[in-house]
Design an enzyme around this catalytic site. Structure first.
Site, PDB file in Angstrom:
ATOM      1  N   ASP A  15       0.800  -1.228   0.000  1.00 25.70           N
ATOM      2  CA  ASP A  15       0.000   0.000   0.000  1.00 25.70           C
ATOM      3  C   ASP A  15       0.832   1.278   0.000  1.00 25.70           C
ATOM      4  OD1 ASP A  15      -2.239  -1.727   0.297  1.00 25.70           O
ATOM      5  OD2 ASP A  15      -1.960  -1.729   2.464  1.00 25.70           O
ATOM      6  N   GLU A 199     -11.630   0.837  -3.220  1.00 28.36           N
ATOM      7  CA  GLU A 199     -10.901   1.324  -2.046  1.00 28.36           C
ATOM      8  C   GLU A 199      -9.651   2.083  -2.492  1.00 28.36           C
ATOM      9  OE1 GLU A 199     -10.215  -2.326   0.022  1.00 28.36           O
ATOM     10  OE2 GLU A 199      -8.630  -2.978  -1.325  1.00 28.36           O
TER      11      GLU A 199
END
Length: 507
Positions: A15, A199
């Site tokens: 991420d 997301e």
């Protein structure tokens, strides 16, 4: 400026989010159940990266105790492992105030097995090099993956993935970053293109238009990046007809599961993307989610990202990732009792914990570092304890469900091996007796992309292999990556510190 080396942050580095401040790029990653959390790396060339700090570096900032890993069986018979704790962060710099912000979610797994609780927060610093970050400022948002965007008028907005999944939506609201107060109603601005789990949103503004970049398809093989745009920050957002703009889905690419991207410009105006991806050799992908760099351009109306590729150049670097000072890269499990860990150079002293690695409810005496290289080794010498029921050794660890280790067991006067993966119902053990009068035991892990070899030296120069683990045995659809470290546990009230010396790991 070009990237000759990929992944840019190898090992446990999911991420990624990137912010350029002046001539330096800063990158932050997720850390889930490990402390310190949210490591920050700096680079001037997008090739050489230095760990400069961790945004969550004081246990008083927040608790990671309820960040256990849950097993979720899938329709294809596999199991997804979902770890709580610190999810996808975003790093952004406000040129008006000179402050740098990281916005993040601490996902709490309630002990009563109720719905996950997302604790969303902001930390800030006046000097990103100082490693001095504020206590969290919490804000109300029933979701994950928040990101910050400042408009031209100075107003700050937070966008995030509102849940629960799998059909999450992207929400937006204006906020006061200093207090976390919402300054507007929360509005759903996009639902994505139809993939599960929309997301990881980021908003960018170019040529008067607002661009919303998100991840879809889950974080495994169907992971992809899609984009939409609008004339108003509040939408409606129109999806790009050529979505997805980044994915490895449906390919046999070595670099797979590409997604969760943050795009940015260098000082020459060239566009880049930092994304997560996994190096997959068939069913072997033990290294998990790593940070990769992808080149791109924005010469037309929409950004274009190239295929993510890997380089073998890491083999020729002594240090894949450097650190500005010793100790920044040590990792502990959840809310560790730090007073039970004493580190001086390559010597580590651990007070044995009563609980072992196979559980999450109580602290474990463990400290380690990320496995950065596909091929390398780790080793340590253990001073053999003379009393108590102590287990002290070396482990390749992911979470309470998955690890492989070698250790000395004082109660049986033996060296032991174990590999555990509850998601694959793997639990294999072996042991060998050693001399009763042994003073020190050398433990080693040799690793390649295909296997982990667990060895020990009872006599100097005489190496014996006790266990071999195919990396497929520790490869799962999951959030985290391997950490190699030392541990000490005891079944009794032993409080004598265990001394580990000459801890070495190829970084």
């Amino acid at each position: 400026m070009a990237s000759a080396i990929n992944p840019i942050i190898p090992g446990f580095a999911p991420d990624p989010s990137v912010q350029r401040i002046g001539d330096t790029f800063f990158l932050v990653n997720s850390t889930f159940h490990l402390f310190p959390g949210l490591p920050i790396y700096a680079s001037k060339d997008l090739v050489n990266w230095t760990l400069i700090g961790n945004a969550i570096n004081r246990q008083s900032q927040l608790s990671l105790r309820l960040s256990d890993t849950k097993l979720h069986p899938q329709e294809d018979g596999t199991v997804m492992l979902a770890t709580g704790g610190l999810f996808a962060p975003t790093i952004r710099h406000d040129t008006r105030s000179g402050k740098t912000y990281i916005i993040n979610t601490n996902v709490v797994h309630p002990e009563d097995n109720g719905e996950d609780i997302p604790q969303n927060f902001i930390v800030e610093t006046d000097d990103i090099w100082s490693d001095n970050w504020s206590d969290p400022v919490y804000f109300e948002f029933l979701g994950i993956d928040p990101s910050i965007f400042w408009d031209d008028d100075g107003k700050a907005y937070i966008c995030g993935s509102r849940g629960p999944g799998p059909m999450t939506t992207i929400s937006l609201f204006e906020a006061d970053l200093s207090t976390g107060e919402k300054l507007s109603e929360e509005k759903t601005v996009w639902k994505g293109t139809g993939g599960i789990y929309p997301e990881g949103p980021h908003i960018y503004k170019k040529d008067g238009l607002y661009y919303l970049l998100i991840s879809e398809g889950g974080t495994f093989k169907e992971h992809m990046i899609t984009i939409a745009r609008s004339e108003s920050i509040w939408g409606p957002y129109e999806g790009h007809e050529k979505n997805p703009i980044l994915t490895a889905s449906g390919t046999d690419n070595y670099v797979h599961c590409t997604g969760h991207c943050d795009i940015f410009q260098d000082s020459d105006g060239r566009w880049w993307g930092a994304c997560l991806a996994m190096r997959m050799r068939g069913s072997r992908f033990h290294m998990g989610r790593e940070s990769f760099l992808v080149s791109g351009n924005w010469d037309g109306e929409w950004p274009i990202l190239d295929t993510v590729e890997v380089s073998s150049s890491h083999k020729f670097k002594t240090d894949v990732v450097k650190a500005t000072r010793s100790g920044l890269d040590w990792l502990y499990i959840r809310d560790a009792n730090l007073s039970d860990h004493k580190i001086e150079g390559s010597t580590i002293r651990l007070t044995p914990s009563k609980k072992d690695l196979a559980q999450w409810q109580e602290p474990v005496s463990f400290v380690g570092k990320r496995q950065r290289k596909l091929e390398g080794s780790a080793s340590v010498s253990v001073a053999v304890p003379k009393a108590g029921s102590v287990r002290a050794g070396l482990v390749n660890y992911k979470d309470e469900h998955r690890y492989a280790r070698i250790w000395y067991d004082n109660s049986s006067k033996s060296v032991c091996f174990e590999v555990v993966n509850n998601a694959k119902k793997i639990n294999r053990q072996d042991q060998e007796q050693v001399a009763d009068d042994i003073e020190e035991l050398r433990l080693l892990i040799e690793y390649t992309e295909e296997k982990l070899v667990f060895q020990y030296e009872e006599e100097q120069g005489v190496t014996k292999t006790l266990g071999i683990v195919d990396t497929e045995e520790l490869s799962n659809a999951d959030f985290v990556g391997p950490v190699i470290g030392v541990f000490a546990t005891s079944n009794d009230e032993s409080t004598q510190d265990i001394a580990f010396t000459k801890f070495e790991i190829d970084q």
